[in-house]
Design an enzyme around this catalytic site. Sequence first.
Site, PDB file in Angstrom:
ATOM      1  N   PRO A  81      27.607 -14.562  10.562  1.00  0.00           N
ATOM      2  CA  PRO A  81      28.990 -14.105  10.419  1.00  0.00           C
ATOM      3  C   PRO A  81      29.340 -13.897   8.940  1.00  0.00           C
ATOM      4  CG  PRO A  81      28.896 -16.276  11.523  1.00  0.00           C
ATOM      5  CD  PRO A  81      27.494 -15.885  11.196  1.00  0.00           C
ATOM      6  N   GLY A  83      31.701 -13.600   5.492  1.00  0.00           N
ATOM      7  CA  GLY A  83      32.864 -14.301   4.909  1.00  0.00           C
ATOM      8  C   GLY A  83      33.094 -15.646   5.543  1.00  0.00           C
ATOM      9  N   SER A  84      32.024 -16.336   5.947  1.00  0.00           N
ATOM     10  CA  SER A  84      32.170 -17.568   6.724  1.00  0.00           C
ATOM     11  C   SER A  84      31.471 -18.769   6.109  1.00  0.00           C
ATOM     12  CB  SER A  84      31.598 -17.363   8.131  1.00  0.00           C
ATOM     13  OG  SER A  84      32.324 -16.356   8.772  1.00  0.00           O
ATOM     14  N   GLY A  85      31.033 -18.655   4.871  1.00  0.00           N
ATOM     15  CA  GLY A  85      30.388 -19.799   4.225  1.00  0.00           C
ATOM     16  C   GLY A  85      28.953 -20.008   4.657  1.00  0.00           C
ATOM     17  N   LEU A  86      28.377 -19.025   5.357  1.00  0.00           N
ATOM     18  CA  LEU A  86      27.003 -19.194   5.836  1.00  0.00           C
ATOM     19  C   LEU A  86      26.017 -18.310   5.060  1.00  0.00           C
ATOM     20  CD1 LEU A  86      27.607 -19.536   9.692  1.00  0.00           C
ATOM     21  CD2 LEU A  86      27.328 -21.347   7.993  1.00  0.00           C
ATOM     22  N   SER A  88      26.039 -15.064   4.126  1.00  0.00           N
ATOM     23  CA  SER A  88      25.702 -13.733   4.625  1.00  0.00           C
ATOM     24  C   SER A  88      25.405 -12.754   3.489  1.00  0.00           C
ATOM     25  CB  SER A  88      26.858 -13.251   5.499  1.00  0.00           C
ATOM     26  OG  SER A  88      26.918 -11.882   5.537  1.00  0.00           O
ATOM     27  N   ALA A  90      24.452 -13.422   0.430  1.00  0.00           N
ATOM     28  CA  ALA A  90      23.213 -13.806  -0.260  1.00  0.00           C
ATOM     29  C   ALA A  90      22.006 -13.332   0.544  1.00  0.00           C
ATOM     30  CB  ALA A  90      23.162 -15.318  -0.462  1.00  0.00           C
ATOM     31  N   ALA A  91      22.074 -13.480   1.873  1.00  0.00           N
ATOM     32  CA  ALA A  91      20.952 -13.055   2.722  1.00  0.00           C
ATOM     33  C   ALA A  91      20.778 -11.539   2.659  1.00  0.00           C
ATOM     34  CB  ALA A  91      21.169 -13.522   4.156  1.00  0.00           C
ATOM     35  N   ASP A 132      22.822 -20.289  -2.678  1.00  0.00           N
ATOM     36  CA  ASP A 132      22.669 -19.497  -1.443  1.00  0.00           C
ATOM     37  C   ASP A 132      21.426 -18.614  -1.493  1.00  0.00           C
ATOM     38  OD1 ASP A 132      25.208 -20.532  -1.191  1.00  0.00           O
ATOM     39  OD2 ASP A 132      26.078 -18.695  -0.381  1.00  0.00           O
TER      40      ASP A 132
HETATM   41  O1  PMV Z   1      30.742 -19.299   1.183  1.00  0.00           O
HETATM   42  P1  PMV Z   1      29.418 -18.933   0.655  1.00  0.00           P
HETATM   43  O2  PMV Z   1      28.351 -18.803   1.668  1.00  0.00           O
HETATM   44  O3  PMV Z   1      29.515 -17.721  -0.245  1.00  0.00           O
HETATM   45  O4  PMV Z   1      28.970 -20.171  -0.295  1.00  0.00           O
HETATM   46  C1  PMV Z   1      29.644 -20.388  -1.513  1.00  0.00           C
HETATM   47  C2  PMV Z   1      29.162 -21.623  -2.225  1.00  0.00           C
HETATM   48  C3  PMV Z   1      29.907 -21.902  -3.527  1.00  0.00           C
HETATM   49  O5  PMV Z   1      29.383 -23.124  -4.068  1.00  0.00           O
HETATM   50  C4  PMV Z   1      31.393 -22.095  -3.299  1.00  0.00           C
HETATM   51  C5  PMV Z   1      29.720 -20.781  -4.539  1.00  0.00           C
HETATM   52  C6  PMV Z   1      28.319 -20.682  -5.104  1.00  0.00           C
HETATM   53  O6  PMV Z   1      27.957 -19.582  -5.547  1.00  0.00           O
HETATM   54  O7  PMV Z   1      27.592 -21.698  -5.158  1.00  0.00           O
END
Ligand code: PMV
Length: 314
Positions: A81, A83-86, A88, A90-91, A132
Amino acid sequence: MNGASASAPGKFVILGEHAVVYGKPAVAVAINRRFYIRARRNDDFRINGESTDLRFNPHIRYIAGRNDMIPVSVHMDSKIPTGSGLGSSAALSVAFSAAMRVLCGRSMGREEIAKEAFEAECYCQGRGSPMDTSASANGGGVALNAPDAGGSHLWDIDRDGVSWSVSGIDVPPMTFVIGCTGIKAATGPLVERVRKYKDGNRFASDIVEEIGQVTLEGIDALRAGDAECLGRLMTKDHKLLSILGVSSNELNKMVNASLPHAYGAKLTGAGGGGCMVALTDQPDIVCEAISSRGGFPFVVKTGVEGVKASAKNE
Ligand code: PMV
């Protein structure tokens, strides 16, 4: 080479998000949800068949720019998903970097891919850490700036006066449940909000330090396979992240609903919406608890492979 295909996993953060941007320790784990890319040489840039303006696709633009701006037609399909902290984006960056390397006959080293993808992330979101992109490139678990994490040293990355030493670590068999709020939140503005708070406020910079301490203790607990201790530290980290202003009502509700059935729970990734994670040995009950608060749960599989790519002539 005319064509290439690549895939790279998303990730979740066990401990240390946001503080890792300032060089504090963190630990993240690749998950069994991947971003898939197929790319082939073309007369112009296309994404999923549509002619595209690269200003609206900065990850593609940045990485293509590092590969002689060779025009490509890219097909993307993601099970992560957005914009969900997983992880995406970066992948996406890791998979596209790998595909372009195959296409251009360049080295396929995971280190080079992680570094190029990290630069792409910084180009798109401003400040960030290589957590990430390292987790996505390497797979498995990665620890940053945690000298006692064990495992094997992977690579060092420096940017804007911050240094990160990245190691690949073993993650003992533990059950993690992810709960998605379904609310998208962009990483860049959340990182920027924490930076402003931290730079202007001694209390906030102490919280960032404390997240670093909690993370180091958590890495010891992870190595020892001590789920109780790790869970307690995850919950503490959630409280610290909440003080930094990156949690949300939805995340707090899902964390609180999980806690009676979990060793610990916290938001994961940038926050502001996105996802939480619970460490539990009662995954079904935790999934129900998350659903009862309007979230979308799934049990995550760890120990997954990092970036993969191959030549594919079309
Ligand atoms: O929400 P994501 O998957 O983009 O993870 C962000 C992680 C942070 O520590 C908030 C930012 C980073 O680049 O480390």
